[in-house]
Design a protein around this motif. Sequence first.
Motif, PDB file in Angstrom:
ATOM      1  N   THR A   2       0.828  -1.200   0.000  1.00  0.00           N
ATOM      2  CA  THR A   2       0.000   0.000   0.000  1.00  0.00           C
ATOM      3  C   THR A   2       0.857   1.244   0.000  1.00  0.00           C
ATOM      4  N   ASN A   4      -0.531   4.012   1.359  1.00  0.00           N
ATOM      5  CA  ASN A   4      -1.130   4.757   2.453  1.00  0.00           C
ATOM      6  C   ASN A   4      -0.111   5.005   3.551  1.00  0.00           C
ATOM      7  N   GLY A   6      -0.843   6.546   6.418  1.00  0.00           N
ATOM      8  CA  GLY A   6      -1.479   6.579   7.726  1.00  0.00           C
ATOM      9  C   GLY A   6      -1.112   5.335   8.515  1.00  0.00           C
ATOM     10  N   PRO A   7      -1.670   5.184   9.719  1.00  0.00           N
ATOM     11  CA  PRO A   7      -1.383   3.999  10.528  1.00  0.00           C
ATOM     12  C   PRO A   7      -1.715   2.723   9.764  1.00  0.00           C
ATOM     13  N   ARG A   8      -0.797   1.775   9.811  1.00  0.00           N
ATOM     14  CA  ARG A   8      -0.974   0.503   9.116  1.00  0.00           C
ATOM     15  C   ARG A   8      -0.876  -0.623  10.136  1.00  0.00           C
ATOM     16  N   ARG A   9      -1.731  -1.615   9.985  1.00  0.00           N
ATOM     17  CA  ARG A   9      -1.804  -2.710  10.963  1.00  0.00           C
ATOM     18  C   ARG A   9      -1.522  -4.049  10.298  1.00  0.00           C
ATOM     19  N   HIS A  37       4.793   4.147  11.553  1.00  0.00           N
ATOM     20  CA  HIS A  37       3.332   4.148  11.556  1.00  0.00           C
ATOM     21  C   HIS A  37       2.750   2.738  11.417  1.00  0.00           C
ATOM     22  N   TRP A  38       3.613   1.728  11.417  1.00  0.00           N
ATOM     23  CA  TRP A  38       3.163   0.340  11.318  1.00  0.00           C
ATOM     24  C   TRP A  38       3.148  -0.311  12.686  1.00  0.00           C
ATOM     25  N   ASP A  58     -10.601  -3.373   8.538  1.00  0.00           N
ATOM     26  CA  ASP A  58     -10.854  -2.130   7.801  1.00  0.00           C
ATOM     27  C   ASP A  58      -9.641  -1.775   6.944  1.00  0.00           C
ATOM     28  N   SER A  60      -7.188   0.062   7.353  1.00  0.00           N
ATOM     29  CA  SER A  60      -5.885   0.237   7.992  1.00  0.00           C
ATOM     30  C   SER A  60      -5.059  -1.045   7.981  1.00  0.00           C
ATOM     31  N   TRP A  61      -5.707  -2.169   7.712  1.00  0.00           N
ATOM     32  CA  TRP A  61      -5.018  -3.458   7.754  1.00  0.00           C
ATOM     33  C   TRP A  61      -4.257  -3.711   6.458  1.00  0.00           C
ATOM     34  N   GLU A  98      -4.846  -2.535  -1.780  1.00  0.00           N
ATOM     35  CA  GLU A  98      -5.478  -1.219  -1.748  1.00  0.00           C
ATOM     36  C   GLU A  98      -6.912  -1.252  -2.263  1.00  0.00           C
TER      37      GLU A  98
END
Length: 278
Positions: A2, A4, A6-9, A37-38, A58, A60-61, A98
């Motif tokens: 990804t 992205n 933002g926070p990634r999980r 952020h991971w 969601d 974020s995963w 994504e």
Amino acid sequence: MTSNEGPRRAAVLGSPITHSLSPVLHRAAYAELGLAHWSYNRFDVDEAGLPGFFADLDASWAGLSLTMPLKRAVIPLLDAVSGTAAAVEAVNTVVLTEDGRRVGDNTDIPGMVAALRERGVDKVESAAVLGAGATASSALAALSQICAGPVTTYVRSRARADEMRGWGERLGVDITVADWADAAEAFAAPLVVATTPAGTTDALAAAVPDAPGTLFDVLYEPWPTALAAAWTDRGGAVVGGLDLLVHQAVFQVEQMTGRSPAPLAAMRTAGEAALAAR
């Protein structure tokens, strides 16, 4: 993968799961790669709870690692499965793309090959496998890439024998099935892969010959196993379960983050430290 920022999980799922070293390895990779952020955690999830867990994922995963008993149970929940994973009907890696797709893979197989190649084992003329469970099928898939000749598997039951013959046919491996009572005969092979649970091979340690070939023991705790210790004492090369765990995690990190190469050395160091602290 990804873009992205933002926070990634990501996480490892299984039951039981408290013993898993995956969080240690993946977090070490994130730190080395600067992915602040991971996050990577562990969740105790059984087969009954897996669909509900997937329903709550969601955007974020980024990915999931899967251990027992979920490697086969996850397949119906996926949008696509790699040929590697389909060949052994076992998924240990899920990448959430994504566009929302869930793609399954098996990094145990290339992880085994990479761990052996790291120790100089690129090709062998024959091999032996101790055990007939899910890890044994992955071992056969790995051996299909590096073993030029026959593979003998040592099993406890006729049902397991039939299953291993089926895997051999599917994977194109020239396989012979032998009784567990004759397992010490495996040690004549240039490569022996032990895939059984802790303690199962302890009684075989006394039968290790002088100057054996290479042992790949997939366990990492307790370590060394009695078999691995005897193998080393008699001058043989040993590849351990931590080697497999780290190499398969390298492939997972690369798939989930899109960053390559993953930091193998940092991940191994973190794994060794975590095991030493237990």
